[in-house]
Design a protein around this motif. Structure first.
Motif, PDB file in Angstrom:
ATOM      1  N   LYS A 194      -5.466  -2.631  -0.365  1.00 10.65           N
ATOM      2  CA  LYS A 194      -5.350  -3.725  -1.329  1.00 10.65           C
ATOM      3  C   LYS A 194      -3.900  -4.213  -1.399  1.00 10.65           C
ATOM      4  O   LYS A 194      -2.983  -3.489  -1.045  1.00 10.65           O
ATOM      5  CB  LYS A 194      -5.820  -3.270  -2.708  1.00 10.65           C
ATOM      6  CG  LYS A 194      -7.305  -2.923  -2.753  1.00 10.65           C
ATOM      7  CD  LYS A 194      -7.702  -2.448  -4.138  1.00 10.65           C
ATOM      8  CE  LYS A 194      -9.172  -2.064  -4.170  1.00 10.65           C
ATOM      9  NZ  LYS A 194      -9.574  -1.540  -5.501  1.00 10.65           N
ATOM     10  N   PRO A 195      -3.689  -5.461  -1.874  1.00  6.38           N
ATOM     11  CA  PRO A 195      -2.311  -5.962  -2.011  1.00  6.38           C
ATOM     12  C   PRO A 195      -1.505  -5.086  -2.963  1.00  6.38           C
ATOM     13  O   PRO A 195      -2.055  -4.447  -3.857  1.00  6.38           O
ATOM     14  CB  PRO A 195      -2.518  -7.373  -2.592  1.00  6.38           C
ATOM     15  CG  PRO A 195      -3.914  -7.756  -2.223  1.00  6.38           C
ATOM     16  CD  PRO A 195      -4.694  -6.484  -2.233  1.00  6.38           C
ATOM     17  N   GLY A 196      -0.199  -5.078  -2.766  1.00  3.46           N
ATOM     18  CA  GLY A 196       0.670  -4.302  -3.638  1.00  3.46           C
ATOM     19  C   GLY A 196       1.230  -3.070  -2.956  1.00  3.46           C
ATOM     20  O   GLY A 196       1.154  -2.919  -1.739  1.00  3.46           O
ATOM     21  N   ALA A 197       1.787  -2.174  -3.755  1.00  3.09           N
ATOM     22  CA  ALA A 197       2.447  -0.979  -3.231  1.00  3.09           C
ATOM     23  C   ALA A 197       1.448  -0.045  -2.547  1.00  3.09           C
ATOM     24  O   ALA A 197       0.263  -0.040  -2.853  1.00  3.09           O
ATOM     25  CB  ALA A 197       3.138  -0.242  -4.376  1.00  3.09           C
ATOM     26  N   SER A 198       1.963   0.757  -1.612  1.00  2.00           N
ATOM     27  CA  SER A 198       1.133   1.745  -0.918  1.00  2.00           C
ATOM     28  C   SER A 198       0.907   2.979  -1.782  1.00  2.00           C
ATOM     29  O   SER A 198      -0.142   3.613  -1.712  1.00  2.00           O
ATOM     30  CB  SER A 198       1.807   2.169   0.386  1.00  2.00           C
ATOM     31  OG  SER A 198       2.061   1.066   1.206  1.00  2.00           O
ATOM     32  N   LEU A 199       1.916   3.320  -2.595  1.00  2.00           N
ATOM     33  CA  LEU A 199       1.854   4.507  -3.449  1.00  2.00           C
ATOM     34  C   LEU A 199       2.095   4.094  -4.897  1.00  2.00           C
ATOM     35  O   LEU A 199       3.006   3.315  -5.175  1.00  2.00           O
ATOM     36  CB  LEU A 199       2.926   5.528  -3.048  1.00  2.00           C
ATOM     37  CG  LEU A 199       3.062   5.894  -1.569  1.00  2.00           C
ATOM     38  CD1 LEU A 199       4.243   6.834  -1.381  1.00  2.00           C
ATOM     39  CD2 LEU A 199       1.782   6.533  -1.056  1.00  2.00           C
ATOM     40  N   PHE A 200       1.278   4.623  -5.797  1.00  2.00           N
ATOM     41  CA  PHE A 200       1.504   4.426  -7.223  1.00  2.00           C
ATOM     42  C   PHE A 200       1.823   5.781  -7.844  1.00  2.00           C
ATOM     43  O   PHE A 200       1.091   6.758  -7.648  1.00  2.00           O
ATOM     44  CB  PHE A 200       0.271   3.803  -7.886  1.00  2.00           C
ATOM     45  CG  PHE A 200       0.102   2.343  -7.574  1.00  2.00           C
ATOM     46  CD1 PHE A 200       0.823   1.378  -8.257  1.00  2.00           C
ATOM     47  CD2 PHE A 200      -0.776   1.943  -6.580  1.00  2.00           C
ATOM     48  CE1 PHE A 200       0.672   0.034  -7.950  1.00  2.00           C
ATOM     49  CE2 PHE A 200      -0.941   0.594  -6.269  1.00  2.00           C
ATOM     50  CZ  PHE A 200      -0.216  -0.361  -6.954  1.00  2.00           C
ATOM     51  N   VAL A 201       2.933   5.825  -8.589  1.00  2.00           N
ATOM     52  CA  VAL A 201       3.393   7.086  -9.171  1.00  2.00           C
ATOM     53  C   VAL A 201       3.541   6.938 -10.680  1.00  2.00           C
ATOM     54  O   VAL A 201       3.529   5.828 -11.215  1.00  2.00           O
ATOM     55  CB  VAL A 201       4.730   7.521  -8.536  1.00  2.00           C
ATOM     56  CG1 VAL A 201       4.587   7.732  -7.034  1.00  2.00           C
ATOM     57  CG2 VAL A 201       5.829   6.488  -8.812  1.00  2.00           C
TER      58      VAL A 201
END
Length: 423
Positions: A194-201
């Motif tokens: 999906k669009p956006g960052a590869s990792l969410f922290v």
């Protein structure tokens, strides 16, 4: 075979460099370039419908229109006459499809922009897939990185080989974040497509606190001490319930550490957030008393409402009411989250008798049982309870030498205990 020119060598080196940066092989990079140039050709070569692009092993690049050889051209976007075809393709024949080379230098600015946009998007997608593959299976683990930038989406953190996003809801309220600051975060989710960052922290999750305790407290890491529950209001306060099946292990003391060293490290990592470490107990009433500390409860009743909701009714004296509820209801709210029960706190009337403190009652009962079983004075039995021997089963696991080392027991009483247990 002709030698590669210096320009071709540089082109291949550039392709290899970009491919490595984005986790691609040379073959994947070549295929992506061919698709990008094909997109450019479709915008630039309007005279043809079917266009192919080829990149050879030396980095050479060529664009071809696929045309069918005919006697008389009806549709120039799909056909070519035999005479013209033979000028470049000696084996051209009527009905045969040929590749007719198109000059890529004539593509123009719009086509070049289309190719760049296609490559940019393709490389971003490839980078995302590469990053996600590196962190696959690490969800819920701690990562260390430094803040690289910040924007309306949140805080971007550089992990060396990847970059992750900590959205505003993942930040600890009140914490100040500056470019270059080193942070410990919890990897929450991966975003492969999906669009956006590869990792969410995140740093605001209760699971973040759990991982910090696992990192700092070896007894939790090896399973000696178990975390039974965590309730958290990030930036303000956390309640964590711990338990150990080993009678000699003090779970709260293990988490606090020598002179508070362990919990102090965790509080520092949480930016000064208060952390209450309490003993878990299978008796919900005792657990409630621990969870609502530092308040002292007068009575605890278990109720069952009509809708099946689990409810505890807690009675407290006037001087303990505000302490049990906490500032803006925080103490009671976190205790309810930790227990998974609804808690009703009521003030006890002055004339209502107050029950004996439940913990003291349990200590007294345990001491009485040991005293009767091992033929001991109750004061001696209390020494055993104070040293973690709460049951006959716990005593049986101890050796005579271990019991003798307890202050106030000694070899003679230790021998008496072992003999009594043998009976």
């Amino acid at each position: 075979m002709s030698k590669m020119t210096e320009e071709q060598k540089q082109r291949l080196q550039q392709m290899d460099y970009v491919a490595k940066q984005h986790g691609l092989t040379r073959e994947e990079m070549t295929a992506m370039l061919e698709r990008a140039i094909r997109e450019a050709a479709r915008k630039a070569v309007r005279n043809y419908l079917n266009v192919d692009v080829k990149i050879d092993e030396k980095g050479g690049m060529a664009c071809y229109a696929r045309l069918v050889v005919v006697e008389k051209v009806v549709d120039p976007t799909l056909e070519i006459d035999l005479g013209t075809a033979l000028t470049k393709v000696p084996d051209a024949a009527i009905g045969k499809e040929i590749l007719w080379e198109v000059n890529t230098k004539d593509f123009g600015r719009i086509a070049a922009q289309a190719a760049r946009q296609f490559m940019t998007t393709g490389l971003q997608d490839a980078s995302k897939r590469h990053v996600v593959s590196q962190f696959m299976g690490q969800e819920g683990q701690l990562l260390n990185g430094s803040i690289s930038r910040r924007d309306k989406n949140g805080i971007w953190i550089d992990f060396g080989n990847a970059e992750g996003l900590m959205p505003p809801k993942g930040c600890i309220p009140g914490e100040q974040y500056e470019i270059g600051d080193h942070l410990t975060v919890l990897l929450k989710t991966l975003n492969p497509d999906k669009p956006g960052a590869s990792l969410f922290v995140t740093r605001s999750s209760p699971e973040f606190v759990r991982r910090l305790f696992e990192r700092e407290v070896s007894e939790i890491a090896d399973g000696t001490v178990e975390i039974k529950g965590i309730a958290r209001e990030p930036g303000y306060r956390t309640k964590i319930a711990v338990y150990s099946e080993q009678a000699k292990v003090d779970p709260v003391g293990a988490c606090v550490g020598v002179r508070g060293s362990r919990v102090r490290m965790i509080v520092s990592e949480l930016g000064g957030e208060k952390v209450d470490i309490i003993n878990w107990d299978p008796d919900i009433r005792v657990f409630a008393e621990n969870a609502l500390k530092p308040a002292k409860l007068a009575k605890v009743y278990v109720e069952e409402e009509e809708n099946g909701e689990k409810v505890l009714q807690v009675r407290v004296t006037e001087d303990q009411l505000s302490l049990s509820i906490g500032k803006k209801g925080q103490n009671a709210r976190l205790a309810a989250k930790l227990l998974g029960w609804k808690i009703k706190i009521e003030r006890i009337s002055p004339e209502e008798p107050v029950q004996e403190d439940t913990m003291e009652q349990k200590i007294r009962q345990a001491a009485q049982l040991l005293a009767e079983t091992c033929h001991l004075e109750e004061e001696t039995a209390r020494l055993l309870v104070a040293n973690g021997y709460h049951s006959v089963e716990g005593l049986r696991e101890a050796s005579q030498e271990e019991l003798a080392e307890i202050d106030g027991i000694g070899p003679e009483i230790a021998a008496q205990i072992v003999a009594a247990l043998a009976e």
